[in-house]
Structures are given as structure tokens and as C-alpha cells.
Enzyme design. Structure first.
Site, PDB file in Angstrom:
ATOM      1  N   ASP A   9       0.879  -1.194   0.000  1.00 31.83           N
ATOM      2  CA  ASP A   9       0.000   0.000   0.000  1.00 31.83           C
ATOM      3  C   ASP A   9       0.903   1.227   0.000  1.00 31.83           C
ATOM      4  O   ASP A   9       2.132   1.128   0.107  1.00 31.83           O
ATOM      5  CB  ASP A   9      -0.908  -0.006   1.251  1.00 31.83           C
ATOM      6  N   SER A  10       0.264   2.388  -0.072  1.00 30.46           N
ATOM      7  CA  SER A  10       1.022   3.634  -0.025  1.00 30.46           C
ATOM      8  C   SER A  10       1.411   4.000   1.406  1.00 30.46           C
ATOM      9  O   SER A  10       2.286   4.823   1.628  1.00 30.46           O
ATOM     10  CB  SER A  10       0.172   4.762  -0.606  1.00 30.46           C
ATOM     11  N   TYR A  41      -1.012   8.386  -3.008  1.00 29.87           N
ATOM     12  CA  TYR A  41      -1.184   7.958  -4.391  1.00 29.87           C
ATOM     13  C   TYR A  41      -2.362   8.662  -5.061  1.00 29.87           C
ATOM     14  O   TYR A  41      -2.368   8.864  -6.271  1.00 29.87           O
ATOM     15  CB  TYR A  41      -1.389   6.428  -4.444  1.00 29.87           C
ATOM     16  N   GLY A  42      -3.360   9.001  -4.248  1.00 30.85           N
ATOM     17  CA  GLY A  42      -4.565   9.646  -4.790  1.00 30.85           C
ATOM     18  C   GLY A  42      -4.300  10.980  -5.455  1.00 30.85           C
ATOM     19  O   GLY A  42      -5.164  11.513  -6.158  1.00 30.85           O
ATOM     20  N   CYS A  73      -4.556  -1.449  -1.972  1.00 29.22           N
ATOM     21  CA  CYS A  73      -4.757  -0.033  -2.254  1.00 29.22           C
ATOM     22  C   CYS A  73      -5.627   0.080  -3.506  1.00 29.22           C
ATOM     23  O   CYS A  73      -5.258  -0.461  -4.562  1.00 29.22           O
ATOM     24  CB  CYS A  73      -3.407   0.630  -2.505  1.00 29.22           C
ATOM     25  N   THR A  75      -6.378   2.829  -5.205  1.00 31.58           N
ATOM     26  CA  THR A  75      -5.832   3.767  -6.190  1.00 31.58           C
ATOM     27  C   THR A  75      -4.821   3.059  -7.088  1.00 31.58           C
ATOM     28  O   THR A  75      -4.831   3.222  -8.308  1.00 31.58           O
ATOM     29  CB  THR A  75      -5.165   4.956  -5.477  1.00 31.58           C
ATOM     30  N   CYS A 190     -11.134   3.063  -0.393  1.00 31.50           N
ATOM     31  CA  CYS A 190      -9.730   3.361  -0.089  1.00 31.50           C
ATOM     32  C   CYS A 190      -9.447   2.619   1.202  1.00 31.50           C
ATOM     33  O   CYS A 190     -10.232   2.700   2.159  1.00 31.50           O
ATOM     34  CB  CYS A 190      -9.527   4.866   0.098  1.00 31.50           C
ATOM     35  N   THR A 191      -8.349   1.877   1.213  1.00 32.68           N
ATOM     36  CA  THR A 191      -8.082   1.000   2.360  1.00 32.68           C
ATOM     37  C   THR A 191      -7.750   1.774   3.635  1.00 32.68           C
ATOM     38  O   THR A 191      -7.761   1.198   4.726  1.00 32.68           O
ATOM     39  CB  THR A 191      -6.940   0.027   2.025  1.00 32.68           C
ATOM     40  N   HIS A 192      -7.476   3.067   3.505  1.00 31.31           N
ATOM     41  CA  HIS A 192      -7.242   3.871   4.709  1.00 31.31           C
ATOM     42  C   HIS A 192      -8.537   4.146   5.487  1.00 31.31           C
ATOM     43  O   HIS A 192      -8.496   4.375   6.695  1.00 31.31           O
ATOM     44  CB  HIS A 192      -6.627   5.231   4.347  1.00 31.31           C
TER      45      HIS A 192
HETATM   46  N1  DGL Z   1      -4.902   3.354   0.517  1.00 34.00           N
HETATM   47  C1  DGL Z   1      -5.022   3.941  -0.790  1.00 34.00           C
HETATM   48  C2  DGL Z   1      -6.297   3.410  -1.484  1.00 34.00           C
HETATM   49  O1  DGL Z   1      -6.828   2.376  -1.119  1.00 34.00           O
HETATM   50  C3  DGL Z   1      -5.046   5.446  -0.918  1.00 34.00           C
HETATM   51  C4  DGL Z   1      -4.166   6.316  -0.134  1.00 34.00           C
HETATM   52  C5  DGL Z   1      -3.337   7.244  -0.997  1.00 34.00           C
HETATM   53  O2  DGL Z   1      -3.874   8.212  -1.565  1.00 34.00           O
HETATM   54  O3  DGL Z   1      -2.150   6.958  -1.075  1.00 34.00           O
HETATM   55  O4  DGL Z   1      -6.733   4.005  -2.426  1.00 34.00           O
END
Ligand code: DGL
Length: 263
Positions: A9-10, A41-42, A73, A75, A190-192
Site C-alpha cells: 500500500d502507499s 497515491y490519490g 490499495c 488507487t 480506499c483501504t485507509h
Molecule cells: N490506501 C489507498 C487506497 O486504497 C489510498 C491512499 C493514498 O492516496 O495513497 O486508495
């Protein structure tokens, strides 16, 4: 020895996916890689993500020899999955917006997809809606800051209710005529975001079903690798940041995800 699973992930969002996979395959050895150098990443274009992730994945496969890779992730998955499948033969599991289960869960057939700005823009996401939304009306909500807020909250910063509410409010589409047909399901694309689930539930203007894809990802891993042997020991876990920094929080968290604190 169980299989080696690389989870990528990021940042810390992929831990919400790792948690479910560890539950399903406690015997696997986990390598969790956070590309914090490129976070968030977004905020990157599709080309930038492809140029970043394809060679980085090659380096990670060479370094860790995983039996399976989970892209934890959305994204990344909607931007680069096809390129990764073309470049590498290791089994890959992506995380993409759970539009089909959300539409199945929605009674009002009004669903919102809460993801990064990049995820909601991608053709991959648009195609998921065309193919799987059936009779649902889908509202795409690109959140500029929620991943960073989740990351900061997990790091112990105080995040205000207003900051979170600003990001999630567009998901809540009221019925046009004041009737009952308002949004009743929100995809956590988004996994966050599941890191903030308690806050999201509390701040929601009305109750909705929040759809977290992590259990489905864990089921897919078991489909591909099979079930854990009942006799196997925990395989352990390590967490790496592309910046090379040692992250005190990660070291504190890993034991809860099947890992061991490095000596
Ligand atoms: N965790 C990432 C996702 O699922 C996004 C976070 C980011 O923008 O890096 O999209």
C-alpha cells in the site's frame, strides 16, 4: 513453512486488509511494504502510478520472493493492475471498489463510492459501475484528504470532526422529494478509510451500510493459496517503508497483525 504474502500500500491503510488476511492465513509469512515516498497515491496521475509501481514491484518480487502479492490499495489497483499482470507471473490480488456488493446491499438503490480523487476518476472504476451497478444510482465521491487524515489519526494526531465530515458529506444524497430514497450504502473505496470507521459511523448524517472489501480480499487469498494447516505456527511479519525509515508505530502495531517486534 507457510507461503510468503507481500502486502503493498502507499501507507498504513493496507493494514485494514492485512488484518483480515492474517486471520484467514495466520501461518503465512507477511511482508508489508508501504510506499510512503509516493504517498498519497490519490494525488498522482495514472501514468505516474504506472511508472512508479511497475519497476518497484519487480524489485520487491526479487527481494522477497512472494508466493502471492496483495495490492492493498484501490488507487494502485485501478491504475496499474493490468500492467502488473502483464509484467509478472506471481499471483496478484487487487483491491477495487466494492460496487457490486454495495448495490446488492442497498435497499434504496442509492449507493455512494468514497475513494481518492484518482480512484473515482479512473476508467476502471467507471467500468465497474457500468458492469455491476445494475439498477443502482451511484454517486462517486473523490476525497482529497481523508487518507492523509486517517494516516495522521493512526499516528496519534487529533483530527477534528469537521475535517472528517467535510470529506464524507457528499456521500449522503438526500431523497429529492424528502421521501425514503436516500443513500443507504457507502463503499469504502480506499483501504485507509476503515481505520476511521468508528468516526465515520458517528459523524454520518444518517445510518448507512459501510462496505469494506477486506473480508472479500482475504477469501480471494484463500481461494488462491488454500487454507492454513491447523498445525502450522504463525509465520511472522515484517513492515518496510520505501523511505527506509524505522516507524515506531509500525513496530508497535505488527504484533497485532501476526508479526514480531524486531529485536
Ligand atoms: N490506501 C489507498 C487506497 O486504497 C489510498 C491512499 C493514498 O492516496 O495513497 O486508495
Amino acid at each position: 513453512m507457510g507461503p510468503t504474502i507481500l502486502v503493498f500500500d502507499s501507507g498504513l491503510g493496507g493494514l485494514t486488509v492485512l488484518r483480515e488476511i492474517v486471520r484467514a492465513r495466520p501461518d503465512a509469512r507477511y511482508v508489508y511494504v508501504a510506499d510512503d515516498v509516493f504517498f498519497p497515491y490519490g494525488h498522482h496521475s495514472e501514468d505516474e502510478i504506472v511508472d512508479r509501481v511497475v519497476p518497484l514491484m519487480g524489485d520487491m518480487i526479487a527481494a522477497h520472493a512472494p508466493d502471492l502479492v496483495v495490492i492493498a490499495c484501490n488507487t494502485m489497483s485501478v491504475s496499474v493492475m493490468a500492467h502488473l499482470r502483464a509484467a509478472y507471473s506471481v499471483p496478484l490480488v487487487g483491491t477495487v471498489p466494492a460496487i457490486k456488493p454495495a448495490c446488492a446491499a442497498s435497499k434504496t438503490k442509492r449507493v455512494s463510492v468514497l475513494g481518492t480523487k484518482a480512484t473515482v476518476k479512473r476508467e476502471y472504476t467507471q467500468a465497474l459501475i457500468r458492469d455491476h451497478a445494475q439498477s443502482c444510482t451511484v454517486t462517486l465521491v473523490g476525497s482529497p484528504n481523508l487518507a492523509s487524515l486517517a494516516e495522521a489519526a493512526l499516528g496519534g494526531e487529533i483530527i477534528s470532526d469537521d475535517d472528517i465530515l467535510d470529506e464524507i458529506a457528499p456521500c449522503f444524497v438526500p431523497a429529492l422529494d424528502g421521501g425514503a430514497l436516500r443513500t443507504d450504502a457507502v463503499v469504502l473505496a480506499c483501504t485507509h478509510y476503515p481505520l476511521l470507521l468508528d468516526r465515520l459511523v458517528k459523524l454520518a448524517p444518517w445510518p448507512v451500510t459501510w462496505i469494506d472489501p477486506a473480508p472479500a480480499i482475504a477469501r480471494r487469498v484463500v481461494d488462491l493459496l488454500g487454507r492454513a494447516s491447523l498445525l502450522a505456527d504463525d509465520g511472522g511479519a515484517e513492515m518496510l517503508f520505501t523511505s527506509g525509515r524505522r516507524h515506531a508505530l509500525a513496530e508497535a502495531l505488527m504484533p497485532f497483525f501476526g508479526g514480531r517486534v524486531p529485536a
